[in-house]
Design an enzyme around this catalytic site. Structure first.
Site, PDB file in Angstrom:
ATOM      1  CE  LYS A  98      10.561  36.918  10.967  1.00 46.80           C
ATOM      2  NZ  LYS A  98       9.361  36.538  10.195  1.00 46.80           N
ATOM      3  CG  ASP A 116       8.768  34.537  13.179  1.00 46.21           C
ATOM      4  OD1 ASP A 116       8.194  34.547  12.082  1.00 46.21           O
ATOM      5  OD2 ASP A 116       9.650  33.693  13.458  1.00 46.21           O
ATOM      6  N   GLY A 169       4.226  21.214  14.409  1.00 47.15           N
ATOM      7  CA  GLY A 169       4.157  22.317  15.361  1.00 47.15           C
ATOM      8  C   GLY A 169       2.824  22.333  16.098  1.00 47.15           C
ATOM      9  CG  PHE A 170       2.383  22.616  20.056  1.00 47.17           C
ATOM     10  CD1 PHE A 170       2.211  23.534  21.078  1.00 47.17           C
ATOM     11  CD2 PHE A 170       3.542  21.863  20.037  1.00 47.17           C
ATOM     12  CE1 PHE A 170       3.179  23.704  22.061  1.00 47.17           C
ATOM     13  CE2 PHE A 170       4.511  22.023  21.021  1.00 47.17           C
ATOM     14  CZ  PHE A 170       4.337  22.946  22.024  1.00 47.17           C
ATOM     15  N   GLY A 171       2.057  25.746  17.594  1.00 49.16           N
ATOM     16  CA  GLY A 171       2.004  27.173  17.952  1.00 49.16           C
ATOM     17  C   GLY A 171       0.895  27.904  17.214  1.00 49.16           C
ATOM     18  CG  ASN A 172      -0.340  32.441  15.762  1.00 51.05           C
ATOM     19  OD1 ASN A 172       0.034  32.767  14.644  1.00 51.05           O
ATOM     20  ND2 ASN A 172      -1.495  32.826  16.272  1.00 51.05           N
ATOM     21  CB  VAL A 173       1.711  29.151  12.104  1.00 51.47           C
ATOM     22  CG1 VAL A 173       1.499  28.709  10.674  1.00 51.47           C
ATOM     23  CG2 VAL A 173       2.310  30.561  12.145  1.00 51.47           C
ATOM     24  CB  ALA A 174       0.383  24.445  14.291  1.00 52.29           C
ATOM     25  CD1 TRP A 175      -5.360  27.240  18.226  1.00 52.41           C
ATOM     26  CD2 TRP A 175      -5.084  29.241  17.206  1.00 52.41           C
ATOM     27  NE1 TRP A 175      -6.401  28.065  18.588  1.00 52.41           N
ATOM     28  CE2 TRP A 175      -6.262  29.286  17.986  1.00 52.41           C
ATOM     29  CE3 TRP A 175      -4.697  30.378  16.484  1.00 52.41           C
ATOM     30  CZ2 TRP A 175      -7.050  30.435  18.052  1.00 52.41           C
ATOM     31  CZ3 TRP A 175      -5.483  31.515  16.560  1.00 52.41           C
ATOM     32  CH2 TRP A 175      -6.645  31.536  17.334  1.00 52.41           C
TER      33      TRP A 175
HETATM   34  O1  2IT Z   1       6.914  35.465   8.871  1.00 53.83           O
HETATM   35  C1  2IT Z   1       5.986  36.304   8.919  1.00 53.83           C
HETATM   36  O2  2IT Z   1       5.432  36.722   7.910  1.00 53.83           O
HETATM   37  C2  2IT Z   1       5.601  36.810  10.227  1.00 53.83           C
HETATM   38  N1  2IT Z   1       6.173  36.378  11.223  1.00 53.83           N
HETATM   39  C3  2IT Z   1       4.549  37.863  10.365  1.00 53.83           C
HETATM   40  C4  2IT Z   1       5.133  39.214  10.151  1.00 53.83           C
HETATM   41  C5  2IT Z   1       4.183  40.352  10.393  1.00 53.83           C
HETATM   42  O3  2IT Z   1       4.661  41.495  10.326  1.00 53.83           O
HETATM   43  O4  2IT Z   1       2.985  40.143  10.642  1.00 53.83           O
END
Ligand code: 2IT
Length: 441
Positions: free
Chosen positions: A118, A158, A230-236
């Site tokens: 990370k 992320d 949330g409303f970012g990429n994951v929430a979307w």
């Molecule tokens: O928390 C995660 O798994 C990510 N932010 C994606 C990591 C990735 O290498 O696609």
């Protein structure tokens, strides 16, 4: 744990993440004296290495700004380092260590050969212009490029890092490294090596996992009310797939409050989430301003105050407290699939598990994101691109497999499934076995 607490006092998130995994694997560990002898746990909780660097850039007013950048290369037992970059004002080594640690087990669950890492910076994207974002990404890569490579360490997005940032980061990487292998980063644009469906993958995968969990419990997602934070990429991505599967997303949220959507989120609203993300305003109230009849904004409230069947934390670590868990349950919620990394506080998980609320942890639920990054790497390495259907089928297959691993390692004597234990033990066994076989390094 006592040794780690003494060595890293104040590294709250890191210690929390380690504690959860060690509690889960204790019994299994004690059944394997060879792990103990090789000091697998002592080695596994320490990152392989951490790079820390200064990032200096110039803002739109011509003022010089300095931030700190990091890359935590946590574990390479099963493959090259892989994991996202987080740009957020609260980023610390503790936060990135917890994320790198979690990533190691999550990546092990994906069935693909990826180690854990990370990185990121305490750079705050809120209120920044597009030019400022670009200059920061370029300055960040001026240091990061020496730490990464398509067969060494492959960052992705992320919180605070999406397709736009990956584009700027890759542009600078290419210039500095004079290496044109797109496989060094994932989450790229679809015209230059990005995988179809990578943007959607975390949310889609989370819903595939949720479907599996519900089927196993004899339930169906159709008609369920879903609260998303949330409303970012994951929430979307989660909103798209939940809606497609016949559920009704009745809430999304932001740091400013919650938007209640009694009739369920619409395609127009889901599309508008992308506009909100790109604006860097970090305000969910913008949704209510845009769709005043259908959305009701309440300042200072979380998504967990809205009546729902299923809660999907999609924002940030520790975003769901024990009090939130109690409020959800009191309002009729019976399932929580954690999509954010460590989204639920330990007290919340404990409450869910002891009060009949189905619960699954982030490292299983959200693994579809990094899994699809792995699929992007495969496409890059073989110089091809797969169709949406091919990627979606593979993602679906991987999420089914992760669910199966949780069932295999998490089924309790009374027949219930402890998904926290299941995910932690499955990930741990894979990484521990690989470390053992590779000797004392
Ligand atoms: O928390 C995660 O798994 C990510 N932010 C994606 C990591 C990735 O290498 O696609």
């Amino acid at each position: 744990m006592a040794r780690l607490q003494a060595k890293y006092p104040g590294e709250k998130e890191y210690l929390q993440a380690v504690q959860e995994v060690l509690e889960s694997v204790e019994d299994v560990y004690n059944q394997h004296p060879e792990f103990e002898q090789a000091k697998i746990v002592e080695r596994m909780v320490e990152p392989d290495r951490i790079f820390t660097f200064r990032v200096t850039w110039v803002d739109d007013n011509g003022e010089v700004q300095t931030n700190t950048g990091y890359r935590v290369q946590f574990n390479s037992a099963i493959g090259p380092y892989k994991g996202g970059l987080r740009f957020h004002r609260a980023v610390t080594p503790s936060m990135l260590k917890f994320l790198g640690f979690e990533q190691t087990f999550k990546n092990a669950l994906t069935t693909l050969p990826m180690g854990g890492a990370k990185g990121g910076s305490d750079f705050d994207p809120v209120g920044k212009s597009n030019d400022e974002i670009m200059r920061f990404c370029q300055a960040f890569m001026m240091e990061l490029w020496q730490c990464i490579g398509p067969d060494q360490d492959i960052p992705a997005g992320d919180v605070g890092v999406g397709g736009r940032e990956i584009g700027y980061l890759y542009g600078m990487y290419k210039k500095l490294a004079r290496e044109y292998n797109t496989g060094v980063l994932t989450g790229k644009g679809s015209t230059w090596g990005g995988s179809i469906l990578r943007p959607e993958a975390t949310g889609f995968g989370a819903l595939y996992f949720t479907q599996n969990l519900l089927h196993k419990a004899g339930k169906d997602i159709k008609g369920c009310r879903v609260a998303v934070s949330g409303f970012g990429n994951v929430a979307w991505g989660a909103c798209i797939k939940a809606t497609e599967l016949g559920a009704k997303v009745v809430a999304i949220s932001g740091p400013d409050g919650v938007c209640e959507i009694p009739d369920g989120i619409t395609k127009e609203m889901i599309d508008y989430m992308l506009v909100m993300r790109a604006s860097n305003r970090n305000r969910v109230e913008d949704m209510a301003d845009k769709f005043p009849g259908a959305c009701k904004f309440t300042a200072g409230k979380k998504a967990w105050s809205v009546k729902c069947d299923i809660a999907l934390p999609c924002a940030f670590q520790n975003e769901l407290s024990e009090d939130d868990a109690r409020e959800l349950k009191a309002n009729g919620c019976w399932c929580c699939c954690e999509v954010s990394n460590m989204g639920c506080q330990p007290g919340a998980i404990h409450f869910f598990q002891h009060n009949g609320v189905l619960f699954a942890p982030g490292k299983a639920v959200n693994a579809g994101g990094v899994a699809t990054s792995g699929l992007e790497m495969t496409q890059n390495a073989s110089h091809i691109s797969w169709s949406g259907k091919e990627v979606d089928d593979k993602l679906h297959f991987i999420m089914d497999s992760i669910h199966e691993q949780c069932v295999k390692y998490g089924t309790q004597p009374d027949g219930t499934i402890d998904y926290v234990k299941g995910a932690n033990i499955a990930g741990f066994m894979k990484v521990a076995t690989a470390m053992l076989e590779q000797g004392t390094i």
